[in-house]
Design an enzyme around this catalytic site. Structure first.
Site, PDB file in Angstrom:
ATOM      1  N   TYR A  74       0.825  -1.206   0.000  1.00 35.21           N
ATOM      2  CA  TYR A  74       0.000   0.000   0.000  1.00 35.21           C
ATOM      3  C   TYR A  74       0.857   1.254   0.000  1.00 35.21           C
ATOM      4  CZ  TYR A  74       0.687   0.970   5.049  1.00 35.21           C
ATOM      5  OH  TYR A  74       1.214   1.279   6.280  1.00 35.21           O
ATOM      6  N   ARG A  88       8.369   4.162  -4.605  1.00 36.53           N
ATOM      7  CA  ARG A  88       8.418   3.160  -3.525  1.00 36.53           C
ATOM      8  C   ARG A  88       7.429   2.025  -3.788  1.00 36.53           C
ATOM      9  NH1 ARG A  88       7.565   5.110   2.463  1.00 36.53           N
ATOM     10  NH2 ARG A  88       5.423   5.286   1.726  1.00 36.53           N
ATOM     11  N   ARG A 142      -8.111 -20.823  -1.807  1.00 33.02           N
ATOM     12  CA  ARG A 142      -7.021 -20.459  -0.906  1.00 33.02           C
ATOM     13  C   ARG A 142      -5.845 -21.407  -1.125  1.00 33.02           C
ATOM     14  NH1 ARG A 142      -5.429 -21.923   4.535  1.00 33.02           N
ATOM     15  NH2 ARG A 142      -4.359 -20.194   5.553  1.00 33.02           N
ATOM     16  N   LYS A 175       6.409  -1.974   1.934  1.00 33.67           N
ATOM     17  CA  LYS A 175       5.215  -1.410   2.595  1.00 33.67           C
ATOM     18  C   LYS A 175       4.031  -2.353   2.425  1.00 33.67           C
ATOM     19  CE  LYS A 175       3.068   3.128   3.284  1.00 33.67           C
ATOM     20  NZ  LYS A 175       3.189   3.142   4.735  1.00 33.67           N
ATOM     21  N   GLU A 229      11.413   2.448  14.561  1.00 33.77           N
ATOM     22  CA  GLU A 229      10.541   3.529  14.069  1.00 33.77           C
ATOM     23  C   GLU A 229       9.239   3.518  14.855  1.00 33.77           C
ATOM     24  OE1 GLU A 229       9.524   2.701   9.901  1.00 33.77           O
ATOM     25  OE2 GLU A 229       9.554   0.559  10.348  1.00 33.77           O
ATOM     26  N   LEU A 263      10.803   1.235   7.345  1.00 32.65           N
ATOM     27  CA  LEU A 263      10.265   1.685   6.072  1.00 32.65           C
ATOM     28  C   LEU A 263      11.059   2.916   5.627  1.00 32.65           C
ATOM     29  CD1 LEU A 263       7.926   1.122   4.028  1.00 32.65           C
ATOM     30  CD2 LEU A 263       6.863   3.147   5.000  1.00 32.65           C
TER      31      LEU A 263
END
Ligand code: PDD
Length: 286
Positions: free
Chosen positions: A32, A51, A100, A150, A182, A206
């Site tokens: 995301y 990114r 799945r 991310k 972070e 990140l």
């Protein structure tokens, strides 16, 4: 009612759907980006797009749209939802195979899923929270080893936020092997004298788009930047502390584990960096 984007369509939010077999839902197999909007324009769009490409590549995923199309979708959502200040959330997953299965599906038969939506946040730039500063607690960093990607695996950061809430704080700084990595959804910094100290880039954190811009502006303003590890004790004894992210820009931290940082006010460096960041990124917004 918001208009959102899902797999090529602009739809009312109540009509947008994704399959129950989507790997984003079943496996957190997705990435995301969050891009902020000021004056109806996109902040640091290029950085977020680059990114995103990197996150997809690291996970062997293919982008369902080009960078130009992505920009167009962002702009269209800002326009139709009349966003002056706010955020755009973008998520791409490995799509919805027929069943799945842990193994990745063939991308030729299972296209990735792409979803974008806006979040209207009037007052994002002129934030009361930034004037007051925020309180953080420290917690162990229990996330996986590829935090440079991310991904949508945000359970531990969510748990961190809840731990902070229970302690009457605003966020948590995560600590690994004695050093701060972070915040739950932001990069962490301390200030000592005129020096801005933040952890160096690696797979442990990140690579914040706001971080890159803020450090560049800091260096341009002749401030000293040191990219190195720091402990939570060093942070508690620092002159100032702050965080950066697309949703908070630069936000002072005034308390860590109940201990006031500096004199317990936002200080001098973080508010100045916030001002520079907002000014410069507004100028460069697209
Ligand atoms: N989070 N570190 C983590 C773990 C993050 O989730 C984020 C962003 C950042 C800051 O990156 P950037 O400056 O590119 O926003 C650092 C977004 C805002 C979120 O999850 O909502």
């Amino acid at each position: 009612m918001r208009t959102v984007y899902v797999n090529g369509d602009y739809l009312p939010e109540t009509e947008a759907t994704v399959s129950i077999f989507d790997r984003g839902f079943l496996m957190a197999d997705g990435v995301y980006e969050v891009t902020s909007v000021l004056d109806g324009k996109l902040i640091d769009f290029e950085g977020h797009a680059v990114r995103l490409e990197r996150s997809l590549k690291e996970l062997d995923m293919t982008a369902p749209v080009t960078k130009d199309e992505l920009l167009e979708i962002h702009r269209e959502l800002v326009r139709v939802n009349e966003i002056d200040e706010g955020l755009i959330y973008l998520q791409i997953t490995r799509g919805a195979p027929a069943d799945r299965d842990f193994a990745f599906p063939d991308p030729d038969t299972t296209p990735s899923t792409i979803v974008l939506f806006t979040q209207n946040k009037p007052g994002l730039a002129d934030s009361q929270a930034a004037k007051k500063g925020m309180k953080v607690i420290s917690i162990d960093d229990l996330r996986w080893g590829r935090r440079d990607i991310k991904t949508v695996q945000l359970l531990y950061p969510s748990m961190g936020k809840m731990m902070a809430k229970k302690s009457d704080a605003d966020d948590a700084w995560m600590v690994q092997d004695g050093f701060v990595t972070e915040g739950t959804s932001n990069n962490a910094y301390i200030v000592k004298g005129n020096k801005i100290i933040t952890r160096a880039l690696s797979n442990d954190i990140l690579h914040g788009i706001t971080r890159a811009a803020v450090l560049r502006f800091a260096r341009e303003a002749q401030m000293e930047v040191e990219e190195r590890n720091f402990t939570i004790d060093e942070a508690k004894e620092a002159d100032e502390a702050f965080i950066t992210s697309a949703s908070t820009f630069v936000m002072p931290v005034v308390e860590i584990d109940g201990i006031a940082v500096g004199d317990g006010t936002p200080g001098r460096v973080a508010p100045r960096l916030r001002e520079i960041y907002l000014d410069e990124s507004r100028k460069a917004a697209v």
